[in-house]
Design a protein around this motif. Structure first.
Motif, PDB file in Angstrom:
ATOM      1  N   HIS A  61     -74.340 -30.295 105.616  1.00  0.00           N
ATOM      2  CA  HIS A  61     -75.618 -30.010 106.266  1.00  0.00           C
ATOM      3  C   HIS A  61     -76.483 -31.271 106.364  1.00  0.00           C
ATOM      4  CE1 HIS A  61     -75.634 -25.659 106.941  1.00  0.00           C
ATOM      5  NE2 HIS A  61     -74.874 -25.573 105.863  1.00  0.00           N
ATOM      6  N   ARG A  62     -76.413 -32.137 105.367  1.00  0.00           N
ATOM      7  CA  ARG A  62     -77.197 -33.380 105.431  1.00  0.00           C
ATOM      8  C   ARG A  62     -76.726 -34.257 106.584  1.00  0.00           C
ATOM      9  NH1 ARG A  62     -76.080 -38.287 103.999  1.00  0.00           N
ATOM     10  NH2 ARG A  62     -74.296 -37.745 102.687  1.00  0.00           N
ATOM     11  N   ALA A  78     -77.743 -32.949 109.888  1.00  0.00           N
ATOM     12  CA  ALA A  78     -79.160 -33.218 110.156  1.00  0.00           C
ATOM     13  C   ALA A  78     -79.424 -34.699 110.377  1.00  0.00           C
ATOM     14  CB  ALA A  78     -80.009 -32.718 108.986  1.00  0.00           C
ATOM     15  N   LEU A 118     -83.333 -28.851 104.913  1.00  0.00           N
ATOM     16  CA  LEU A 118     -82.277 -28.914 105.917  1.00  0.00           C
ATOM     17  C   LEU A 118     -82.224 -27.678 106.816  1.00  0.00           C
ATOM     18  CD1 LEU A 118     -79.484 -30.379 103.592  1.00  0.00           C
ATOM     19  CD2 LEU A 118     -80.867 -31.626 105.260  1.00  0.00           C
ATOM     20  N   THR A 137     -81.184 -24.566 106.263  1.00  0.00           N
ATOM     21  CA  THR A 137     -79.830 -24.010 106.216  1.00  0.00           C
ATOM     22  C   THR A 137     -79.792 -22.489 106.243  1.00  0.00           C
ATOM     23  OG1 THR A 137     -79.763 -23.873 103.806  1.00  0.00           O
ATOM     24  CG2 THR A 137     -79.144 -25.982 104.804  1.00  0.00           C
TER      25      THR A 137
END
Length: 265
Positions: free
Chosen positions: A22-23, A26, A66, A68
């Motif tokens: 996810h990082r 992004a 993030l 999520t």
């Protein structure tokens, strides 16, 4: 409840794997994310590579940073060991079952649900009170380590902040605020504010043996005992006085190597 995500093989992703995915999606560097969630870049790197397990407080912050939808918190909760039935960790001889404590105690993992010696689950208000008490104690222990460390001023500030965040104190506080009775919330919040005063003293240079630290510590010690007594009352237990435990009061001054000589017995 959000289900933990799986990788391409059907195996559940680890918290670190999901965090890294996810990082990167992004387009954030570790340093960028560290600034957003107030954790160190080094610690985030360890979580992503599996060298540190992470915790629910970190997962909640990263979920927010993030966007999520809560998948990281779901993984953090999924990774927490289930609470065993009462007595499941005991052999017939009364000894602890080997390997049962591999996940650490509630003191080692503040913010997770405490395992208590009872066959009846605690009501949410009592459970959150006990969890918050353990988180307060664990956070203070972490702050003591910072206060006793030989750190330059620019590192003390961040280390004191990390001590509070890594203990998941804020998560435990939120659970307390929404589920406990007014007397328990009031006593718990008083202890929390006194602990914040210790953090602030350390951030500005207080050391473990210095007067600035002790000026903040002893009010916290007294408020923590007051919180414990509020919890005892909720459990229906009779009150405990300092005299019963061979103390003058709950401030811990008479047992303090730096302050004890100034206490009149």
């Amino acid at each position: 409840m959000t289900e933990p995500p799986h990788d391409g093989t059907g195996r559940p992703e680890s918290l670190g794997e999901c965090l890294r995915r996810h990082r990167q999606a992004a387009k954030l560097s570790l340093a960028d994310l560290a600034k957003r969630v107030n954790y160190s870049r080094g610690y985030l790197s360890k979580v992503e590579t599996g060298r540190a397990p992470g915790n629910l407080a970190l997962a909640l912050r990263c979920d927010q940073a993030l966007a999520t939808g809560g998948v990281l918190a779901a993984l953090a909760r999924h990774a927490s060991p289930a609470v065993p039935p009462a007595g499941a960790d005991r052999l017939p001889s009364g000894r602890t079952r080997p390997g049962h404590a591999e996940g650490g105690t509630a003191r080692d993992r503040p913010g997770v649900e405490a395992v208590l010696p009872t066959s009846v689950p605690l009501p949410p208000g009592l459970a959150s009170g006990v969890a918050f008490m353990l988180a307060l104690d664990a956070t203070h222990g972490a702050l003591r380590r910072v206060a006793s460390a030989d750190l330059p001023p620019e590192h003390r500030y961040d280390a004191a902040n990390r001590a509070v965040h890594d203990a998941a104190l804020y998560v435990a506080r939120e659970q307390l605020l929404v589920s406990a009775t007014v007397p328990v919330v009031t006593a718990g919040e008083a202890a929390f504010l006194r602990l914040v005063a210790i953090r602030d003293a350390i951030r500005t240079g207080a050391v473990l043996s210095g007067p600035e630290y002790h000026a903040a510590y002893h009010p916290f010690a007294e408020s923590l005992w007051t919180f414990r007594m509020a919890l005892r009352q909720e459990f229906g237990q009779e009150p405990v006085t300092p005299a019963l435990l061979d103390r003058i009061d709950w401030s811990d001054r008479e047992r303090c190597a730096d302050c004890g000589a100034a206490v009149s017995h």
